[in-house]
Design an enzyme around this catalytic site. Structure first.
Site, PDB file in Angstrom:
ATOM      1  N   ILE A   1       0.831  -1.202   0.000  1.00  0.00           N
ATOM      2  CA  ILE A   1       0.000   0.000   0.000  1.00  0.00           C
ATOM      3  C   ILE A   1       0.871   1.260   0.000  1.00  0.00           C
ATOM      4  O   ILE A   1       1.978   1.266   0.536  1.00  0.00           O
ATOM      5  CB  ILE A   1      -0.979   0.003   1.197  1.00  0.00           C
ATOM      6  CG1 ILE A   1      -1.947   1.186   1.111  1.00  0.00           C
ATOM      7  CG2 ILE A   1      -0.243  -0.061   2.518  1.00  0.00           C
ATOM      8  CD1 ILE A   1      -3.141   1.095   2.060  1.00  0.00           C
ATOM      9  N   CYS A   2       0.355   2.294  -0.627  1.00  0.00           N
ATOM     10  CA  CYS A   2       0.915   3.641  -0.593  1.00  0.00           C
ATOM     11  C   CYS A   2       2.292   3.701  -1.276  1.00  0.00           C
ATOM     12  O   CYS A   2       2.400   3.476  -2.470  1.00  0.00           O
ATOM     13  CB  CYS A   2       0.956   4.134   0.850  1.00  0.00           C
ATOM     14  SG  CYS A   2       1.034   5.921   1.034  1.00  0.00           S
ATOM     15  N   HIS A   3       3.351   3.973  -0.524  1.00  0.00           N
ATOM     16  CA  HIS A   3       4.703   4.057  -1.081  1.00  0.00           C
ATOM     17  C   HIS A   3       5.410   2.704  -1.135  1.00  0.00           C
ATOM     18  O   HIS A   3       6.522   2.610  -1.662  1.00  0.00           O
ATOM     19  CB  HIS A   3       5.558   5.029  -0.253  1.00  0.00           C
ATOM     20  CG  HIS A   3       5.198   6.469  -0.444  1.00  0.00           C
ATOM     21  ND1 HIS A   3       4.100   7.047   0.160  1.00  0.00           N
ATOM     22  CD2 HIS A   3       5.791   7.449  -1.170  1.00  0.00           C
ATOM     23  CE1 HIS A   3       4.039   8.325  -0.182  1.00  0.00           C
ATOM     24  NE2 HIS A   3       5.046   8.599  -0.982  1.00  0.00           N
TER      25      HIS A   3
ATOM     26  N   SER B   1      -2.875  -0.769  -3.088  1.00  0.00           N
ATOM     27  CA  SER B   1      -3.788   0.347  -2.830  1.00  0.00           C
ATOM     28  C   SER B   1      -2.995   1.634  -2.754  1.00  0.00           C
ATOM     29  O   SER B   1      -1.781   1.613  -2.578  1.00  0.00           O
ATOM     30  CB  SER B   1      -4.565   0.140  -1.524  1.00  0.00           C
ATOM     31  OG  SER B   1      -5.643  -0.736  -1.708  1.00  0.00           O
TER      32      SER B   1
END
Length: 181
Positions: free
Chosen positions: A109-111, A162
């Site tokens: 998720i994210c980075h 995500s």
């Protein structure tokens, strides 16, 4: 759903976005799985709420002490510093690569896809991330999508991604579904 399954959560000694660690962790536990916190150093990891220090969490094992064969899947929380530190650690990168080579599910998720780029695990895959990573992902051969959650089975394993903390509900559900087979 995840009975008898052990899931690795790989984070650097500092910089993981706390909610991106704790919410998927809870989802794995609620589904009957056993989450294990893996890091590059023993002791505690320091989580963050964006740029502010949050809670510390005890490391269960280091990447030196375990292998992908010990787990049924891998979750990579984000935070800006966390994946940046992981991608500079050869043993952490190898640990991630081994999940892909072993055909085991991975959720990021994210980075966190920065670590996947370093592991050469995104080429030909469709995924999402924090928007600032889209050029990095495209340059590494991925197809980037601006979607809440993307599940890609166009490779040796299933990959769940995500964009951000706001997507955690969908990310946690997709992660549990994919980890559960």
């Amino acid at each position: 759903m995840l009975q008898d399954k052990t899931i690795a959560f790989l984070v650097a000694p500092e910089g993981a976005e706390q909610v991106e660690l704790t919410e998927p962790w809870k989802a794995v536990k609620q589904a009957g799985g056993t989450p294990k916190l893996i890091s590059t150093k023993p002791g505690q990891v320091q989580a963050f709420n964006h740029l502010d220090k949050a809670d510390s969490f005890a490391v269960d094992a280091t990447v030196d002490e375990v292998s992908a064969a010990d787990f049924d899947g891998l979750v990579l929380p984000g935070g800006v510093a966390n994946p940046d530190l992981l991608r500079t650690d050869a043993k952490a990168v190898r640990f991630v690569q081994d999940f892909f080579q072993g055909g085991k599910p991975v959720a990021a998720i994210c980075h966190a896809p920065w670590t996947l780029i370093e592991a050469d695990a995104v080429r030909g895959r469709r995924l999402t991330s924090w928007p600032s990573l889209q050029t990095d992902l495209r340059n590494a051969g991925a197809t980037w999508a601006d979607e809440e959650v993307v599940i890609c089975d166009g490779g040796p394993n299933k990959l769940v991604t995500s964009r951000k903390p706001d997507d955690l509900k969908a990310f946690c559900q997709a992660t549990v579904d994919v980890l559960g087979g």
